[in-house]
Write a protein that holds these residues in place. Structure first.
Motif, mmCIF file in Angstrom:
data_model
loop_
_atom_site.group_PDB
_atom_site.id
_atom_site.type_symbol
_atom_site.label_atom_id
_atom_site.label_comp_id
_atom_site.label_asym_id
_atom_site.label_seq_id
_atom_site.Cartn_x
_atom_site.Cartn_y
_atom_site.Cartn_z
ATOM 1 N N GLY A 24 29.901 35.627 56.940
ATOM 2 C CA GLY A 24 28.784 35.845 56.026
ATOM 3 C C GLY A 24 29.172 35.979 54.566
ATOM 4 N N PHE A 25 30.423 35.721 54.227
ATOM 5 C CA PHE A 25 30.834 35.786 52.826
ATOM 6 C C PHE A 25 30.429 34.496 52.137
ATOM 7 C CE2 PHE A 25 34.019 38.570 54.931
ATOM 8 C CZ PHE A 25 33.601 39.755 54.353
ATOM 9 N N GLN A 26 29.822 34.648 50.956
ATOM 10 C CA GLN A 26 29.332 33.493 50.219
ATOM 11 C C GLN A 26 30.162 33.298 48.967
ATOM 12 O OE1 GLN A 26 25.201 33.854 49.348
ATOM 13 N NE2 GLN A 26 24.658 34.468 51.405
ATOM 14 N N GLY A 27 30.527 32.067 48.725
ATOM 15 C CA GLY A 27 31.185 31.710 47.478
ATOM 16 C C GLY A 27 32.661 32.039 47.439
ATOM 17 N N MET A 28 33.405 31.157 46.843
ATOM 18 C CA MET A 28 34.826 31.372 46.611
ATOM 19 C C MET A 28 35.265 30.424 45.515
ATOM 20 S SD MET A 28 36.900 29.414 49.694
ATOM 21 C CE MET A 28 36.467 30.616 50.891
ATOM 22 N N THR A 29 36.345 30.770 44.874
ATOM 23 C CA THR A 29 36.952 29.902 43.876
ATOM 24 C C THR A 29 38.257 29.398 44.457
ATOM 25 O OG1 THR A 29 35.975 31.171 42.080
ATOM 26 C CG2 THR A 29 37.837 29.773 41.518
ATOM 27 N N VAL A 30 38.478 28.091 44.374
ATOM 28 C CA VAL A 30 39.681 27.476 44.930
ATOM 29 C C VAL A 30 40.412 26.747 43.808
ATOM 30 C CG1 VAL A 30 40.557 25.789 46.584
ATOM 31 C CG2 VAL A 30 38.573 27.194 47.170
ATOM 32 N N THR A 31 41.705 27.000 43.703
ATOM 33 C CA THR A 31 42.531 26.387 42.676
ATOM 34 C C THR A 31 43.775 25.801 43.318
ATOM 35 O OG1 THR A 31 41.840 28.182 41.188
ATOM 36 C CG2 THR A 31 43.640 26.788 40.440
ATOM 37 N N CYS A 64 35.225 37.538 46.068
ATOM 38 C CA CYS A 64 34.849 38.915 45.751
ATOM 39 C C CYS A 64 33.943 39.425 46.873
ATOM 40 C CB CYS A 64 34.127 38.937 44.407
ATOM 41 S SG CYS A 64 34.150 40.539 43.624
ATOM 42 N N VAL A 65 34.289 40.595 47.423
ATOM 43 C CA VAL A 65 33.549 41.141 48.563
ATOM 44 C C VAL A 65 33.249 42.616 48.331
ATOM 45 C CG1 VAL A 65 34.630 39.484 50.147
ATOM 46 C CG2 VAL A 65 35.623 41.756 49.876
ATOM 47 N N PRO A 66 32.235 43.147 49.021
ATOM 48 C CA PRO A 66 31.992 44.588 48.946
ATOM 49 C C PRO A 66 33.205 45.343 49.501
ATOM 50 C CG PRO A 66 30.096 43.466 49.886
ATOM 51 C CD PRO A 66 31.200 42.458 49.795
ATOM 52 N N THR A 95 40.890 45.835 42.857
ATOM 53 C CA THR A 95 39.600 46.488 42.636
ATOM 54 C C THR A 95 38.908 45.854 41.433
ATOM 55 O OG1 THR A 95 40.441 48.550 43.531
ATOM 56 C CG2 THR A 95 38.478 48.695 42.148
ATOM 57 N N ILE A 96 37.613 45.582 41.588
ATOM 58 C CA ILE A 96 36.795 45.036 40.505
ATOM 59 C C ILE A 96 35.898 46.153 39.979
ATOM 60 C CG2 ILE A 96 34.998 43.343 39.936
ATOM 61 C CD1 ILE A 96 37.721 42.111 40.558
ATOM 62 N N GLU A 97 35.952 46.385 38.704
ATOM 63 C CA GLU A 97 35.172 47.478 38.113
ATOM 64 C C GLU A 97 33.716 47.094 37.868
ATOM 65 O OE1 GLU A 97 36.947 49.365 34.748
ATOM 66 O OE2 GLU A 97 38.953 49.253 35.646
ATOM 67 N N HIS A 98 33.481 45.858 37.458
ATOM 68 C CA HIS A 98 32.123 45.485 37.074
ATOM 69 C C HIS A 98 31.958 43.976 37.224
ATOM 70 C CE1 HIS A 98 28.291 46.027 35.105
ATOM 71 N NE2 HIS A 98 28.610 45.212 34.127
ATOM 72 N N THR A 99 30.795 43.561 37.718
ATOM 73 C CA THR A 99 30.479 42.141 37.890
ATOM 74 C C THR A 99 29.060 41.896 37.390
ATOM 75 O OG1 THR A 99 31.851 42.056 39.862
ATOM 76 C CG2 THR A 99 30.292 40.272 39.575
ATOM 77 N N VAL A 100 28.857 40.769 36.725
ATOM 78 C CA VAL A 100 27.525 40.403 36.242
ATOM 79 C C VAL A 100 27.274 38.937 36.571
ATOM 80 C CG1 VAL A 100 26.039 40.126 34.216
ATOM 81 C CG2 VAL A 100 27.610 42.060 34.346
ATOM 82 N N ARG A 101 26.119 38.661 37.195
ATOM 83 C CA ARG A 101 25.706 37.272 37.412
ATOM 84 C C ARG A 101 25.107 36.789 36.098
ATOM 85 N NH1 ARG A 101 24.520 34.695 42.194
ATOM 86 N NH2 ARG A 101 24.370 36.724 43.203
ATOM 87 N N ILE A 102 25.658 35.748 35.534
ATOM 88 C CA ILE A 102 25.260 35.273 34.208
ATOM 89 C C ILE A 102 23.795 34.852 34.173
ATOM 90 C CG2 ILE A 102 25.632 33.455 32.485
ATOM 91 C CD1 ILE A 102 28.624 33.572 33.285
ATOM 92 N N ARG A 103 23.346 34.101 35.172
ATOM 93 C CA ARG A 103 21.986 33.550 35.163
ATOM 94 C C ARG A 103 20.914 34.628 35.171
ATOM 95 N NH1 ARG A 103 18.561 32.505 39.358
ATOM 96 N NH2 ARG A 103 20.234 32.822 40.866
ATOM 97 N N ALA A 111 25.250 41.195 42.266
ATOM 98 C CA ALA A 111 25.724 39.948 41.656
ATOM 99 C C ALA A 111 26.537 39.105 42.631
ATOM 100 C CB ALA A 111 26.556 40.243 40.424
ATOM 101 N N LEU A 112 26.899 39.675 43.778
ATOM 102 C CA LEU A 112 27.676 38.888 44.756
ATOM 103 C C LEU A 112 26.762 37.866 45.375
ATOM 104 C CD1 LEU A 112 29.854 41.580 46.532
ATOM 105 C CD2 LEU A 112 30.539 39.928 44.808
#
Length: 112
Positions: A24-31, A64-66, A95-103, A111-112
């Motif tokens: 159920g995890f949505q989205g990832m960045t692949v490089t 990024c996950v809960p 650990t991620i301190e803060h996340t914002v969905r730009i749109r 924002a996840l």
């Protein structure tokens, strides 16, 4: 919230993506990246000449996950990416301190 960064073998990408999607995890960045660890590269033969390959091709996945689901995501990546051979990769959890969905301006877990 946790950022999971995994460096894996390229041919394991689809298995890892599928394992995370099934949970159920949505989205990832692949490089596409290059690097080496304990294996320190290898030698190859090209047109009869032997040469050293110091940096091996790898895939870096960032998701990024809960916080409460981080261990589940790490276990899924580890299981899907394992071949049992040297160079399977590494998983880092930050650990991620803060996340914002730009749109929409949604923040943190929303924002996840």
């Amino acid at each position: 919230m946790k950022l999971i960064t995994a460096v894996i073998k390229p041919f394991k990408l689809e298995e890892v993506r599928s394992a995370l999607t099934d949970l159920g995890f949505q989205g990832m960045t692949v490089t596409e990246v290059k690097g080496y660890g304990r294996q320190k590269g290898h030698t190859e033969i090209y047109r009869g000449a032997e040469y050293a390959v110091s940096f091996l091709p790898k895939i870096k996945i960032e998701v990024c996950v809960p916080t409460g689901q981080a261990e589940k995501a790490v276990a899924a990546i580890q299981t899907a990416a394992r071949t049992g051979q040297i160079g399977d990769g590494k998983i880092f959890v930050s650990t991620i301190e803060h996340t914002v969905r730009i749109r929409t301006g949604e923040a943190d877990d929303n924002a996840l």
